[in-house]
Structures are given as structure tokens and as C-alpha cells.
Scaffold this motif. Structure first.
Motif, PDB file in Angstrom:
ATOM      1  N   LYS A  70      47.669  75.027 101.706  1.00  0.00           N
ATOM      2  CA  LYS A  70      47.836  76.615 102.292  1.00  0.00           C
ATOM      3  C   LYS A  70      46.770  76.584 103.673  1.00  0.00           C
ATOM      4  CE  LYS A  70      48.595  78.380  97.656  1.00  0.00           C
ATOM      5  NZ  LYS A  70      47.926  79.425  96.662  1.00  0.00           N
ATOM      6  N   TRP A  72      56.592  83.919 103.431  1.00  0.00           N
ATOM      7  CA  TRP A  72      55.472  83.122 102.545  1.00  0.00           C
ATOM      8  C   TRP A  72      56.232  81.656 102.278  1.00  0.00           C
ATOM      9  CZ3 TRP A  72      58.343  86.612 100.320  1.00  0.00           C
ATOM     10  CH2 TRP A  72      58.885  86.637  99.136  1.00  0.00           C
ATOM     11  N   ASP A 111      55.007  79.637 108.110  1.00  0.00           N
ATOM     12  CA  ASP A 111      55.316  81.203 107.927  1.00  0.00           C
ATOM     13  C   ASP A 111      54.883  81.863 109.129  1.00  0.00           C
ATOM     14  OD1 ASP A 111      56.189  81.149 105.241  1.00  0.00           O
ATOM     15  OD2 ASP A 111      54.134  80.346 104.829  1.00  0.00           O
ATOM     16  N   GLN A 117      51.152  86.693 101.850  1.00  0.00           N
ATOM     17  CA  GLN A 117      52.275  86.846 102.623  1.00  0.00           C
ATOM     18  C   GLN A 117      52.238  87.448 103.964  1.00  0.00           C
ATOM     19  OE1 GLN A 117      55.467  88.814 100.250  1.00  0.00           O
ATOM     20  NE2 GLN A 117      54.915  87.507  98.345  1.00  0.00           N
ATOM     21  N   GLY A 157      51.969  80.639  98.567  1.00  0.00           N
ATOM     22  CA  GLY A 157      50.990  81.372  99.724  1.00  0.00           C
ATOM     23  C   GLY A 157      51.622  81.027 101.213  1.00  0.00           C
ATOM     24  N   LEU A 158      50.627  81.045 101.965  1.00  0.00           N
ATOM     25  CA  LEU A 158      50.924  80.792 103.440  1.00  0.00           C
ATOM     26  C   LEU A 158      50.796  79.491 104.095  1.00  0.00           C
ATOM     27  CD1 LEU A 158      49.328  84.152 105.015  1.00  0.00           C
ATOM     28  CD2 LEU A 158      51.757  83.620 104.609  1.00  0.00           C
TER      29      LEU A 158
END
Length: 109
Positions: free
Chosen positions: A17, A88, A99, A43, A94-95
Motif C-alpha cells: 500500500k 482503491w 489508484d 480510498q 487500500g491505496l
């Protein structure tokens, strides 16, 4: 190279992430987006305004075509005069950099 010029990479469940530092740096490149937490998942969210439903739907279809081209799919909510997009990475809950790339490409539409 700007985010909008980059391509998404294949993302696996063990992909990292974005860190807090990366988040801060990447947010500067997409200032109209907001990081939000939905069901404990970070997100990116942005709403776009349009004059009517037809224009909102046309934009929705463009975002859908972008998602297919990138192999990365957002949540899209289309309403009269408004489209809300949330990016996301499902595989990591998650990111990921993908994204931010897709958010920048959405802005370019």
C-alpha cells in the motif's frame, strides 16, 4: 512523467500500500480528490458536477472505458447532474499507486 501519462501495473495481494509519505506526495498531484475511509479501507473519492443526467452518464461511460483499458475498476455512482468516483485496490484493501494514476486519468477525461 505525470500520473496521467503512466500505466497501471498488475497488482497482487502482496503489493505494498502507499505509505503515509507517498500519500501526501501523490495527493498534491490530484488536489481535487479526497482520501476517505470506507469500511476500514482507504480510498480516493471525487464528485464531478454536470448540467444534466445525459452528461453525467456520458462521463460515467468514459470512466468505465478507462477502467477497462487499465484493468482497474472503481466504484461509480451516477446521479442527475453528478458522478462520484472512488478508486482503491481491492487486492490489497487500500491505496496503491494505480489508484492515483487512475484518478489523474479520470480528471483528464
Amino acid at each position: 512523467m505525470s500520473l496521467a501519462q503512466q500505466q497501471c501495473e498488475a497488482c497482487r495481494a502482496d503489493a505494498p500500500k502507499v505509505s503515509d509519505q507517498e500519500l501526501a506526495e501523490l495527493m498534491h498531484q490530484i488536489p481535487d480528490w479526497a482520501p476517505v475511509v470506507v469500511n476500514n479501507v482507504m480510498q480516493l473519492e471525487r464528485s464531478y458536477s454536470f448540467k444534466n443526467f445525459r452528461l453525467a452518464l456520458e462521463f460515467t461511460n468514459k470512466v468505465g472505458a478507462l477502467a477497462e483499458a487499465e484493468g482497474h475498476h472503481p466504484e461509480i455512482v451516477t446521479e442527475w447532474g453528478k458522478v462520484t468516483v472512488r478508486w482503491w485496490t481491492h487486492a490489497i484493501n487500500g491505496l496503491h499507486r494505480n489508484d492515483f494514476i487512475c484518478a489523474a486519468k479520470t480528471d483528464a477525461l
